[in-house]
Enzyme design. Structure first.
Site, PDB file in Angstrom:
ATOM      1  N   GLY A  84      82.887   0.054  26.284  1.00 51.97           N
ATOM      2  CA  GLY A  84      82.367  -1.059  27.079  1.00 51.97           C
ATOM      3  C   GLY A  84      83.380  -1.648  28.037  1.00 51.97           C
TER       4      GLY A  84
ATOM      5  N   CYS B 165      49.960   6.454  29.974  1.00 53.54           N
ATOM      6  CA  CYS B 165      50.210   7.194  31.210  1.00 53.54           C
ATOM      7  C   CYS B 165      48.918   7.872  31.679  1.00 53.54           C
ATOM      8  CB  CYS B 165      51.295   8.248  30.968  1.00 53.54           C
ATOM      9  SG  CYS B 165      51.486   9.409  32.347  1.00 53.54           S
TER      10      CYS B 165
ATOM     11  N   CYS C  21      49.619  12.043  31.359  1.00 53.72           N
ATOM     12  CA  CYS C  21      49.813  12.743  30.090  1.00 53.72           C
ATOM     13  C   CYS C  21      49.264  11.966  28.911  1.00 53.72           C
ATOM     14  CB  CYS C  21      51.288  13.067  29.872  1.00 53.72           C
ATOM     15  SG  CYS C  21      52.297  11.637  29.429  1.00 53.72           S
TER      16      CYS C  21
ATOM     17  N   CYS D 204      56.609  14.001  30.982  1.00 53.62           N
ATOM     18  CA  CYS D 204      55.215  13.921  31.396  1.00 53.62           C
ATOM     19  C   CYS D 204      54.677  15.327  31.670  1.00 53.62           C
ATOM     20  CB  CYS D 204      55.101  13.042  32.645  1.00 53.62           C
ATOM     21  SG  CYS D 204      53.418  12.521  33.014  1.00 53.62           S
TER      22      CYS D 204
END
Lengths: 234, 336, 257
Positions: free
Chosen positions: B87, B296, B299, B327
């Site tokens: 980080g 979606c 899909c 997808c």
């Protein structure tokens, strides 16, 4: 019994640096004391140094020589040499100073001004509030003014708020510098009565009263400061 | 842990011989096919492809993966430091790249520094493999290194991304490289770099919550939806780059190594595998990801991050997976 | 007397050959307001920075009695400890509100920041405290979500006070908090500072060039000139019976202190 206040060979002068360091003597060789129950009134013409003596006792003016002993319970403290914090502590518990001028605090109501003084002097909140109301009532300050800031009051009204503020707590030493200058006869009588009550309770007063009626009503002894003024050159 | 695993894997590098042998040993293991997840090889073209005309050696006249080996080593040192201090933003000497700032120059330099000949690279922009930015970066590496590229998340060893983390869970050995525009999460409150460094050094992150406080006071909830600040390994607060906060939970304890490159700001930072990544929040306003009400449109998946697509001029629109790979895979599977 | 909350000994700081602060000794304790007065260039702002640990003295030290009762030399505190002290146990009200506030962050966020910095993570409580403090400094609750960039000068200073006092500090430093404000706005602010410092028993060190401000707020006063404290004592005594030639000049230069 030890005096509440003792001036011991006190001298005071002002050095005016802005005028080439000229020295203005004020008083010299001041020795006097105030015992419990005593009201010592300073006499003499204006400019003789009466107010300066009160201010020195309050720590407001420096003291050039000598000592100013103030009794604090079992001990005595030399105000002339006291640390500022000790002085502040004495002011909150021991010494009350009432001048003829109310230093106005903006936006604080008359009642709160007096109550706050009581709490600073060690009273509980309830006690301070109760005494503030009683005092303002005795001093004939119209109740409609209590919740208003004193800034807009007349001179006499302000002075009564100031007296209430100075007398609300149980400080044993009162320094009164013409507290009744702009009061009428009936209100002066009230103040005289309040002062006598303090004396009866064992307080001591060092005061300046130009008004002879007032002086006669409270004084137990009069000290003419002219002799200190004469001694100042010495 | 793969801090070592991402050391140079291009055996042909002039300095390759200096790499101590255990690393090379691990590299071999790492470059071998993953036994637990064998390549679904009989897949058609998106699986592994080489750019037309690209040779194994890459574009003539350029070093492998464009950057010279000295620069790569400098960047690798920054990456190692970044991994060692999760980080923490490590400054590095960002190079001019043959693309403008804002197009992923930081991510490209990180990818160039860690790319080996056996790597398979996937590049996505907003989740899609077929957007301009993704296509050009993929082609850039295909041409300059000759390595294989893919659109398949599962087939990739390195995925460079702008704005998304793939929906397909990443696995050990994979490296996700983020393109970062502004690496400093405290910048909006504190313009002075000296001061933000001090704040990081002393872990003084009260100001970070001020941003979230402002959100709630303005919108009634934490309205920050992307670049949502996270605390890494219980220490540094980090900007996860402009990914939607939807993806924040994927960063937490991820088996993959996550590297962040900011080219213009010259910073690299990292989240090593299996590191805690906690999204900042309030007790009474806990962190929540976006939720989509409908699946979606292509899909039928729910639980994926969806993009709104305008379909005509009369206000018609639909919601489709932003991750084009998953997808398309689902659509293909359904058709079978 | 108990140990003072903060005490400075022989603080000295030079900029090149110019002594901005020369051998300054002072102390302050809870419930006490100390005013540092002097004209611009007298070194009072340098002194405040030295006291706040923002500047390192060339010699001398600043000691502070921590909450555990131990007195520590600020120079011995690490940067993390010093900064924690500054944002919890100390307050610093700046002359320029833009230095003391986040101008683009709402009033509530400004007040809440120190709480969040101390680890408070409950929005409702933070907002509750922010509203409480806005009330105490006489800013209407309806302004809680407005940024100080939309506030008047007086409101900004009151907001600074709220932002500083929300963590219950024991020491507050103030650098000319009332300068540049209209007289009536000043009076309101002074009254607020007076009331809060008394109510909360704060130790306050206030730097001002305005003797009226010093008289109204402070118990004790230190007069600075050319980096030195030339006179110190009870505020009313120093102002009514000034000893030093320079103090006499200063006092006589004001219309009515």
């Amino acid at each position: 019994m030890t005096a509440l206040l003792t001036f011991q060979d006190v001298a005071k002068s002002f050095t005016l640096h802005l005028r080439g360091g000229v020295v203005l003597p004020v008083v010299g060789g001041v020795s006097l004391s105030v015992a419990p129950g005593e009201c010592v009134v300073l006499g003499g013409p204006s400019g003789a140094g009466k107010s300066s003596l009160l201010k020195m006792a309050y720590g407001n003016y420096r003291c050039d020589a000598g000592a100013i002993w103030v009794r604090d319970g079992e001990t005595v403290i030399d105000v002339a040499r006291a640390d500022p914090r000790v002085m502040l502590s004495l002011r909150s518990r021991v010494i009350a100073y009432v001048s003829q001028f109310l230093r106005v605090i903006p936006r604080v109501s008359a009642l709160d001004v007096v109550e706050a003084a009581g709490r600073e002097g060690g009273l509980s909140e309830d006690e301070a509030r109760a005494r503030a109301r009683t005092l303002l009532a005795r001093l004939n300050l119209p109740e409609r003014l209590w919740s208003l800031p004193p800034a807009t009051f007349s001179g006499g009204e302000q002075q009564r708020v100031n007296i209430a503020r100075g007398l609300i707590a149980d400080r044993p030493l009162l320094l009164l510098d013409e507290p009744t200058a702009s009061l009428d006869a009936s209100n002066r009588a009230v103040v005289a009565e309040l002062v006598r009550e303090k004396l009866a309770a064992g307080a001591g007063v060092l005061g300046i009263f130009h008004d002879s009626e007032m002086r006669d009503a409270v004084a137990t002894r009069i000290v003419d400061v002219t002799r200190f003024a004469q001694a100042r050159a010495a | 842990m793969s801090a070592m695993g991402m050391l140079p894997r291009d055996g042909g590098a002039p300095d390759g011989a200096q790499v101590p042998s255990p690393v090379r040993e691990r590299d071999r293991v790492r470059d071998a096919p993953y036994p637990e997840r064998p390549d679904p090889s009989p897949q058609p073209s998106p699986e592994r492809e080489r750019a037309p005309g690209a040779s194994e050696a890459g574009e003539a006249g350029y070093n492998f993966a464009y950057l010279d080996e000295g620069t790569k080593r400098m960047i690798r040192r920054a990456i190692l430091k970044a991994i060692a201090v999760p980080g923490y933003q490590v400054p590095f000497a960002s190079r001019e790249m043959p693309m403008p700032y804002g197009w992923g120059t930081g991510g490209v330099q990180v990818t160039a520094a860690i790319l080996g000949r056996a790597d398979v690279l996937k590049v996505i922009d907003q989740g899609a493999d077929d957007t301009t930015n993704a296509v050009s970066i993929r082609r850039f590496f295909a041409r300059t290194s000759g390595i294989a590229t893919t659109t398949r998340t599962t087939a990739a060893t390195i995925i460079q991304t702008r704005h998304r983390i793939p929906e397909t869970p990443l696995r050990e050995g994979q490296i996700l490289v983020y393109q970062v525009p502004i690496p400093e999460p405290l910048r909006f409150l504190e313009p002075r770099e000296t001061e933000t460094r001090q704040l990081h050094a002393l872990a003084e992150y009260g100001a970070m919550h001020v941003k979230l406080y402002e959100d709630i006071s303005r919108h009634g909830h934490i309205a920050t939806t992307y670049a949502y600040p996270v605390e890494v390994a219980g220490r540094y607060v980090m900007d996860p780059s402009p990914t939607p906060k939807f993806d924040n939970p994927k960063m937490d304890q991820s088996p993959a190594l996550q590297l962040f490159g900011a080219g213009r700001e010259r910073r690299i930072y990292a989240v090593p595998p299996y590191t805690s990544v906690r999204s900042l929040d309030f007790e009474d306003h806990p962190f929540r990801v976006q939720e989509f009400t409908e699946p979606c449109a292509l899909c039928g998946a729910s639980g994926h991050y969806l993009d709104e697509v305008v379909t005509d001029d009369s206000g018609g629109r639909m919601y489709v997976c932003s991750d084009t790979d998953i997808c398309e895979t689902r659509v293909a599977e359904a058709a079978r | 007397m108990s140990t003072p909350l903060l005490s400075a000994e022989n603080l000295t700081k030079a900029y090149g050959s110019r002594l901005a602060c020369a051998g300054v000794d002072l102390d302050v304790t809870e419930g006490e307001v100390l005013a540092i007065v002097g004209e611009s260039g007298s070194g009072k702002s340098t002194l405040l920075s030295l006291l706040a640990g923002e500047l390192a003295p060339d010699s001398g030290c600043v000691r502070y009695r921590m909450r555990d009762g131990r007195s520590r030399d600020l120079a011995d505190l690490g940067p993390a400890e010093l900064r924690r002290l500054m944002r919890t146990d100390w307050g610093f009200v700046r002359q320029d509100a833009r230095q003391g506030l986040r101008m683009a962050v709402s009033a509530g966020g400004n007040v809440g920041e120190r709480l969040m910095g101390m680890g408070e993570r409950h929005y409702g409580r933070i907002r509750g405290q922010a509203l409480d403090w806005l009330g105490r400094v006489e800013i209407e609750a309806g302004r809680v979500d407005d940024p100080p960039s939309q506030f008047s000068g007086g409101m900004r200073q009151r907001l600074q006070i709220a932002r500083n006092l929300v963590t219950g500090p024991r020491l507050v430093l103030m650098d000319e908090p009332t300068s540049g404000l209209d007289v009536s706005v000043q009076a309101r602010l002074l009254d607020l500072i007076r009331r809060l410092s008394a109510e909360l028993g704060l130790a306050v060190i206030i730097v001002t060039h305005d003797l009226a401000v010093a008289r109204l707020l402070s118990h004790r006063i230190a007069v600075m000139r050319a980096g030195r404290v030339i006179e110190t004592g009870l505020t009313d005594r120093v102002l009514d019976d000034p000893e030093h030639a320079y103090t006499q000049l200063l006092v006589s230069s004001v219309l009515a202190a």
